[in-house]
Design an enzyme around this catalytic site. Structure first.
Site, PDB file in Angstrom:
ATOM      1  N   GLY A  43       0.841  -1.193   0.000  1.00 40.60           N
ATOM      2  CA  GLY A  43       0.000   0.000   0.000  1.00 40.60           C
ATOM      3  C   GLY A  43       0.872   1.238   0.000  1.00 40.60           C
ATOM      4  O   GLY A  43       2.020   1.194  -0.456  1.00 40.60           O
ATOM      5  N   GLY A  46       4.156   0.619   2.238  1.00 41.59           N
ATOM      6  CA  GLY A  46       5.020  -0.425   1.684  1.00 41.59           C
ATOM      7  C   GLY A  46       5.485  -0.098   0.273  1.00 41.59           C
ATOM      8  O   GLY A  46       6.666  -0.252  -0.058  1.00 41.59           O
ATOM      9  N   HIS A 267     -15.782   5.234  11.999  1.00 44.01           N
ATOM     10  CA  HIS A 267     -15.996   6.386  11.120  1.00 44.01           C
ATOM     11  C   HIS A 267     -17.475   6.752  11.080  1.00 44.01           C
ATOM     12  O   HIS A 267     -18.318   5.888  10.872  1.00 44.01           O
ATOM     13  CB  HIS A 267     -15.496   6.035   9.718  1.00 44.01           C
ATOM     14  CG  HIS A 267     -15.325   7.230   8.839  1.00 44.01           C
ATOM     15  ND1 HIS A 267     -16.389   7.965   8.403  1.00 44.01           N
ATOM     16  CD2 HIS A 267     -14.221   7.809   8.327  1.00 44.01           C
ATOM     17  CE1 HIS A 267     -15.928   8.963   7.650  1.00 44.01           C
ATOM     18  NE2 HIS A 267     -14.625   8.888   7.590  1.00 44.01           N
ATOM     19  N   ARG A 338     -13.877  12.559  14.113  1.00 43.57           N
ATOM     20  CA  ARG A 338     -14.664  11.369  13.822  1.00 43.57           C
ATOM     21  C   ARG A 338     -15.202  10.679  15.069  1.00 43.57           C
ATOM     22  O   ARG A 338     -16.353  10.249  15.090  1.00 43.57           O
ATOM     23  CB  ARG A 338     -13.804  10.379  13.037  1.00 43.57           C
ATOM     24  CG  ARG A 338     -13.470  10.914  11.667  1.00 43.57           C
ATOM     25  CD  ARG A 338     -12.486  10.033  10.941  1.00 43.57           C
ATOM     26  NE  ARG A 338     -12.306  10.550   9.586  1.00 43.57           N
ATOM     27  CZ  ARG A 338     -11.486  10.031   8.696  1.00 43.57           C
ATOM     28  NH1 ARG A 338     -10.750   8.980   9.016  1.00 43.57           N
ATOM     29  NH2 ARG A 338     -11.390  10.542   7.500  1.00 43.57           N
ATOM     30  N   LEU A 470      -3.189   8.815   4.789  1.00 41.14           N
ATOM     31  CA  LEU A 470      -2.400   8.843   3.547  1.00 41.14           C
ATOM     32  C   LEU A 470      -1.087   9.557   3.813  1.00 41.14           C
ATOM     33  O   LEU A 470      -0.025   9.132   3.355  1.00 41.14           O
ATOM     34  CB  LEU A 470      -3.196   9.554   2.452  1.00 41.14           C
ATOM     35  CG  LEU A 470      -4.556   8.928   2.105  1.00 41.14           C
ATOM     36  CD1 LEU A 470      -5.224   9.695   0.969  1.00 41.14           C
ATOM     37  CD2 LEU A 470      -4.392   7.466   1.700  1.00 41.14           C
TER      38      LEU A 470
END
Lengths: 667, 248
Positions: A43, A46, A267, A338, A470
């Site tokens: 991802g 990695g 979430h 959240r 991210l």
């Protein structure tokens, strides 16, 4: 507590990373060619680490269970990526991003790691643009930003509702460049089954070829685990079906401490569960909360009438609606973090105000946004005194341009048009802040074994802010690991290739094979999913959005009993020599059955409410989380000792020198 | 809903496959197509039979893992969705549904409905990138202003999920739509200009080597693409290819 040395460098916060980089050892280019690195998971963390380490000259092997590195679940991230660029000139800075992240994490993350994350965040955007990632732009050609929950600046970069996809494809492209050069060897449809340690150091892995069923040995001088989170312990989550904890859990069993497993992010904006057949939950990006208003009916009888289909939300007058987030948190309104938004939804639904058949849904309404944007668009299009229809039509166009793909996804799944009737949403398991304990260098408690991205615990404390996953994945992969791993590998320049015929490989391979035979040898009463769903129900009901000591104690007992039942009675058709998806699932569920118990134990140990961990016993009279900084300002890192209930707690005290601990308030 | 499923079963790459009939009942409209197959598999396992293996992962239409040729169409009868987001409400009680793997020479079947799509990866490896080092030491992101229209068009091309539906839809099993989406993304951006010549030549060469067919402009790929990748990309790739040929 000597074992948990966070290795945070000395010096002022803003200089730590620069000083550290200047002082660590480097490996010369000729020697890098003789050093092998295994990266499990492709991802953002990695993939980025593989690309950069290969580019530096190391020999990299990547492993993923998917049929291509491009399919890792980072791809599903929708809303965006944060960076302290201050392009909007609204007062953003590295410090502010650091501050927001520590506060958002409810003061349970490590200061130095978070500051480093903020510091390299701007570089990520530069890097990705250079790679051709098509971020959203303004008409002047410069990059656009949007705002996200829990902050007061616009620092989120995005590519429509597919930011994770575009960033992952960027990392995948960078990997491809190195694959084409022969510097990365990519093993797809391969699953890591165990970590191999030689003389206390991580020196390789045992992997199963998921096509042929072969058990393979792979050696290296260091092993990086970038295998994501463990949200699927709940069965239903927004994770991919294959997302699992196996690699991290295998490393845990080999000595890597597992930190804060109870910190799970639920979430707030997901599509509600529709029935028992449900296999996974779908997220609606948090960015929708920029324009959507969340509400339930004010009166119980209205909620009931809506549930019974006798009333529609559109019939309910403005004054009969309870915009509960705006009511409770006037400063942040619908943009609270959240964890706060999720708990507030649960509170209303538990009180009987839920609006779908199951009573577990609230409305996310775009009517005001459509009207507001419609008026603005009419003005800029030169339409004076527009009528209501014109305003609505223009407003819908603006909303479609912003969120079209999300609205389409909602309509496909729920079969209702969200432009006409409010969306229904409910919280769902999404991200796990806990993970393998790592020091400042991202090394676990097993020497030579590193953890990056969601798989580690370090940056988000007890709650992650939107658009930060991210950022962390790419920061770890592109900019942190390449330095810190070099420091470790500088001791390995004379080691030579690690032989795969060492007795440690023999032993690990045997263990893996025995485990597979044991799984195949179950009595065959129930399918793997039967157990996974049962585990998920225990986790959701007793370790979910609100926890208490009684339930957690029950969960520990129930999970332990379920695990025994599983090993005795699981049914796996086919055989282990070849493709067998049931066997793959079984191995993953077996590890979830251990992790789940540790999760409950960790939640039971933490006698406070913080971030995503809410203990009913510890709340203010208004129902807000009550943290206990005096007794629980630490990372709980668990050492494996056989059964999860025997795990031993190690603490890393969290030191806050640059930020004042406060009660988090979004009022 | 009661349905009859006709499903391709194949033990492994070396074995011969065949269609097998499976009746299924209790299917609800709110189920996704893959959840319907989950129900079938649960029944097969409980009967002691081997479940039907199929590729799937994110189940939200973005990872590109799921495939399936459903009643002759990649990803089934609905438009702009992947199989995982296709819902059973699109079918009627009593329907017979034929489920096959994606068919193409370059996509060998591995087991049942699972095919090997690594050929698509190899096309990307041959040139689907911009050769910048990932050190972060580049220019400031806003030092490269890009016209919004171009950036949006590049984004549209970049949303390809690499599922291979375009190949499965094409009578020539061509991968032109897939390859052109990446070529277009970079052709539309200033960052992509420097390596434009080599990129299109290398990617097209690899595409041919993998055994994908040629494009005869039937447009089936665009119709079946779950992400709505436009045929214009193929035109753009052809233009890039010819101009690269002239440059040598």
């Amino acid at each position: 507590m000597g074992i948990l040395d966070s290795k945070v460098p000395a010096g002022p916060l803003a200089d730590k990373w620069t000083n550290h980089k200047n002082q660590i050892d480097l490996v010369n280019p000729a020697n890098k060619r003789n050093i092998d690195i295994i990266i499990v998971g492709t991802g953002l963390a990695g993939g980025a680490a593989a690309a950069t380490l290969a580019e530096l000259g190391y020999n990299v092997k990547t492993f993923c269970y998917q049929d291509s590195p491009r399919r890792a679940h980072s791809i599903a991230a929708q809303g965006g990526i944060n960076a302290a660029k201050n392009y909007q000139g609204d007062g953003d800075s590295n410090y502010r991003l650091f501050y927001d992240t520590v506060k958002g994490g409810d003061y349970r993350s490590r200061e130095a790691n978070v500051y480093r994350l903020a510091e390299v965040s701007a570089n990520i955007i530069d890097q990705c643009v250079a790679q051709g990632v098509p971020f959203a732009r303004e008409y002047g050609g410069l990059l656009d930003n949007r705002s996200f929950g829990g902050v007061l600046v616009s620092r989120t970069f995005y590519a429509k509702g597919q930011t994770g996809q575009q960033l992952l494809l960027g990392a995948y492209a960078a990997m491809n460049r190195q694959i084409n050069r022969g510097k990365i060897k990519s093993y797809t449809r391969h699953e890591m089954m165990d970590l191999v340690k030689i003389d206390g150091k991580a020196r390789g892995i045992i992997a199963r070829n998921l096509v042929t069923g072969e058990i393979e040995r792979h050696s290296a001088h260091a092993v990086v685990l970038a295998t994501g989170g463990y949200g699927n312990v709940f069965f239903l989550s927004t994770n991919a079906m294959g997302s699992n904890v196996m690699a991290a859990w295998r490393a845990h069993r080999k000595g890597a401490f597992f930190a804060n497993p109870c910190y799970t992010q639920i979430h707030p904006t997901c599509i509600p569960v529709s029935g028992d057949h449900q296999s996974k939950l779908t997220l609606m990006s948090e960015s929708l909360r920029n324009d959507g208003r969340i509400w339930v009916p004010k009166r119980l009888e209205d909620a009931q009438a809506i549930r019974e289909g006798k009333l529609t939300p559109l019939q309910l007058k403005e004054e009969d609606r309870d915009y509960y987030l705006e009511r409770r948190y006037p400063a942040f309104g619908n943009l609270v973090p959240r964890d706060v938004a999720s708990r507030a939804a649960k509170e209303r639904c538990d009180a009987g105000f839920g609006v779908n058949k199951t009573g577990e849904a609230v409305y996310l309404d775009f009517a005001s946004a459509i009207e507001r944007y419609g008026k603005e668009k009419a003005m800029t299009s030169g339409i004076k005194n527009p009528d209501k229809n014109t305003i609505t039509t223009l407003g819908k166009e603006v909303i479609e341009a912003k969120y079209g793909n999300l609205f389409q996804m909602y309509e496909k799944i729920v079969d209702e048009n969200p432009y006409e009737t409010p969306m229904m949403i409910y919280p769902a398991v999404h991200y796990t802040m806990g993970g393998l304990w790592v020091d400042y260098n991202l090394q676990t408690t097993v020497e030579g074994c590193y953890a990056a991205g969601e798989a580690n615990f370090s940056d988000h404390g007890a709650n992650r802010l939107g658009a930060s996953a991210l950022m962390q994945g790419l920061a770890d992969g592109y900019f942190v690991l390449p330095y810190t791993i070099g420091d470790y590998l500088s001791n390995d320049i004379r080691t030579g290739a690690i032989p795969t015929d060492a007795p440690e490989f023999d032993a690990a391979e045997k263990e893996v094979k025995d485990r597979l035979s044991k799984l195949m040898g179950g009595k065959g009463l129930h399918s793997v999913d039967y157990y996974h769903k049962k585990l998920g129900k225990i986790m959701w009901n007793k370790c979910g959005m609100a926890r208490n000591a009684k339930h957690l104690n029950e969960a520990i007992e129930e999970i332990s009993a379920l695990r025994a039942d599983f090993w005795e009675n699981v049914k796996i058709p086919g055989d282990a020599n070849g493709m067998n998806q049931e066997l793959e699932k079984a191995g993953r569920v077996a590890d979830f059955l251990e992790l789940g118990e540790l999760f409950a134990k960790d939640a039971l140990n933490r006698n406070e409410s913080c971030g995503g961990h809410f203990r009913e016993e510890y709340q203010t009279p208004e129902g807000e989380a009550l943290r206990d900084d005096e007794n629980y300002r630490y990372v709980a890192a668990w050492e494996y000792k056989g059964a999860p209930k025997d795990a031993v707690l190690h603490k890393e005290e969290l030191v806050y020198e640059n930020i004042e601990l406060k009660t988090r308030s979004y009022k | 809903m009661k349905l009859t499923l006709k499903i391709w079963r194949q033990k492994d790459a070396a074995s011969k496959g065949k269609m097998v009939d499976y009746p299924i009942s209790g299917v609800e409209g709110d189920m996704s197509f893959l959840e319907m197959l989950d129900v079938l598999n649960e029944q097969l396992i409980n009967k002691g039979e081997e479940p039907v293996e199929f590729d799937h992962d994110c189940r939200e239409g973005i990872c590109g893992t799921c495939s399936l040729q459903i009643n002759g169409e990649p990803h089934g009868p609905d438009r702009l969705v992947t199989t995982c987001q296709l819902h059973m409400r699109k079918f009627n009680d009593g329907d017979t549904i034929v489920i096959e793997p994606f068919r193409a020479t370059a996509f060998p079947v591995l087991k049942d409905l699972i095919v090997d799509r690594s050929a698509l990866d190899r096309i990307q490896q041959s040139g689907g990138y911009i050769s910048v080092n990932t050190s972060g030491n580049t220019v400031d992101a806003n030092a490269i202003p890009i016209n919004k229209h171009d950036a949006d068009e590049a984004m549209d091309a970049a949303t390809c999920i690499g599922c291979g539906a375009c190949v499965a839809a094409c009578k020539n099993a061509s991968a032109m739509l897939f390859t052109s989406a990446k070529v277009s993304q970079f052709a539309l951006l200033p960052q992509g200009q420097i390596e434009a010549t080599e990129r299109v030549q290398n990617m097209v060469r690899q595409m041919d080597l993998e055994g994908f067919g040629n494009c005869t402009n039937t447009g089936a790929c665009e119709v079946e693409c779950p992400k709505g990748i436009s045929l214009e990309n193929i035109a753009r790739m052809n233009r890039e290819y010819y101009s690269a040929s002239l440059k040598g």
